[in-house]
Design an enzyme around this catalytic site. Structure first.
Site, mmCIF file in Angstrom:
data_model
loop_
_atom_site.group_PDB
_atom_site.id
_atom_site.type_symbol
_atom_site.label_atom_id
_atom_site.label_comp_id
_atom_site.label_asym_id
_atom_site.label_seq_id
_atom_site.Cartn_x
_atom_site.Cartn_y
_atom_site.Cartn_z
ATOM 1 N N THR A 28 -4.294 9.270 -4.139
ATOM 2 C CA THR A 28 -4.253 9.431 -2.678
ATOM 3 C C THR A 28 -3.119 10.359 -2.260
ATOM 4 O OG1 THR A 28 -5.276 7.301 -2.302
ATOM 5 C CG2 THR A 28 -3.964 8.170 -0.500
ATOM 6 N N GLU B 181 0.841 -1.210 0.000
ATOM 7 C CA GLU B 181 0.000 0.000 0.000
ATOM 8 C C GLU B 181 0.877 1.261 0.000
ATOM 9 O OE1 GLU B 181 -2.840 1.284 -0.579
ATOM 10 O OE2 GLU B 181 -4.088 1.434 1.206
HETATM 11 N N1 HSE Z 1 -6.889 7.271 4.983
HETATM 12 C C1 HSE Z 1 -6.362 7.391 3.667
HETATM 13 C C2 HSE Z 1 -6.566 8.802 3.178
HETATM 14 C C3 HSE Z 1 -7.059 6.423 2.792
HETATM 15 O O1 HSE Z 1 -7.675 9.305 3.334
HETATM 16 O O2 HSE Z 1 -5.626 9.407 2.666
HETATM 17 C C4 HSE Z 1 -6.794 6.583 1.339
HETATM 18 O O3 HSE Z 1 -6.471 5.393 0.758
#
Ligand code: HSE
Length: 298
Positions: free
Chosen positions: A180, A127
């Site tokens: 992201t 990830e």
């Molecule tokens: N918690 C993470 C974000 C999840 O909001 O950046 C994104 O994959």
């Protein structure tokens, strides 16, 4: 010597739980076939659905699998076929589904030497190459199922939370890509104390509401004053969608992961479908392509 697995999509953050809370979707996800090979190493042999790297070190499923075999040192290797259904950059845990799927499947083929927490740890390595940071709020729900709270990353501590029986999610996925890493870069580094107080009060009450099956309290807790104001600007018509969802009876509505998907929680499938119709009515006039689904949380 071969296993076929379903790698579920997930909704992370869940409004007030940025980077620590997520839940698993019951029928939206990728498929993967993993095969034992006599040649040692990890080989991505097929990717269908979306254009992703075949080089093991650049592929999230490959990197998490490498983390596992570096520890397990098995006397064999593995071939991975990835049938991608969750679009990368959709906000419903596409990279996490791949990162979690490969380690889950290899662990099964090896006779389950690792527990789910350790699998989450290996999957975090995969990830991390997609989102440029290690977070587990998509991975842990993909591996454990249901609602999951990531209490800590170092050391990794994961708490499984109960899921009320009648809780459904409606997701709209506008066909635009939000990375992201970019959606993280726009967030403030510091937040006002008053907003932090509201946020942790909401997260605490949401956790309590899940334990006590209290749908009203779920509704009162599903707010995010810290992240949503920034990221919602990247999502066309976010506030119209949210208004329509709440008017149609949703308990709450916010951004799924880092967007652009938007999730709404509802009590009962009927309300979840009403919410789907209401949001569809908003988005179909925008000219932006999108898809939608209703799922049980599982
Ligand atoms: N918690 C993470 C974000 C999840 O909001 O950046 C994104 O994959």
């Amino acid at each position: 010597n071969e296993i076929k697995i379903f790698c579920p999509g997930t909704v992370s953050n869940v409004a007030c739980g940025f980077d620590v809370l997520g839940f698993c979707l019951d029928k939206v996800g990728d498929e993967m076939i993993i095969r034992r090979t006599s040649k040692k190493g990890i080989y991505i042999t097929k990717i269908e659905g979306y254009d992703l790297p075949y080089e093991t070190e650049k592929n999230v499923a490959g990197v998490s699998a490498l983390a596992l075999i570096e520890d397990a040192k098995p006397d064999c290797g593995f071939e991975i076929e990835i049938y991608k259904k969750i679009k990368p950059g959709s906000g419903i845990g596409s990279s996490a589904a791949s990162a979690a799927g490969s380690v889950f499947g290899i662990n099964e083929l090896l006779g389950r030497p690792y527990n789910k927490k350790i699998l989450t740890y290996f999957a975090m390595k995969g990830e991390a190459i997609a989102s440029k940071c290690e977070h587990a709020d998509n991975l842990a729900p993909a591996i454990f199922g249901g609602f999951v709270l990531v209490k800590s990353i170092t050391p990794l501590e994961i708490l499984q939370l109960p899921t009320p029986d009648d809780l459904y999610v409606t997701v709209i996925h506008p066909q635009i890509e939000i990375k992201t890493a970019e959606a993280r870069a726009i967030l403030p580094k510091e937040i006002p104390l008053q907003k932090a107080i509201t946020q942790w009060a909401n997260l605490g009450s949401l956790v309590h509401a899940l334990h006590s099956n209290d749908y009203d309290l779920i509704s009162k807790s599903l707010h995010d004053e810290i992240i949503e104001p920034y990221r919602s600007q990247l999502i066309p018509h976010f506030s119209d969608v949210k208004k329509a969802a709440l008017k149609a009876g949703a308990l709450g509505c916010s951004i799924s992961g880092s967007g652009p998907s938007i999730f709404s929680l509802s009590k009962g499938i009927k309300t979840a479908k009403d919410v789907e119709v209401a949001i569809n009515n908003i988005y179909k006039t925008t000219g932006i392509e999108f898809d939608m689904f209703v799922c049980k949380i599982n």
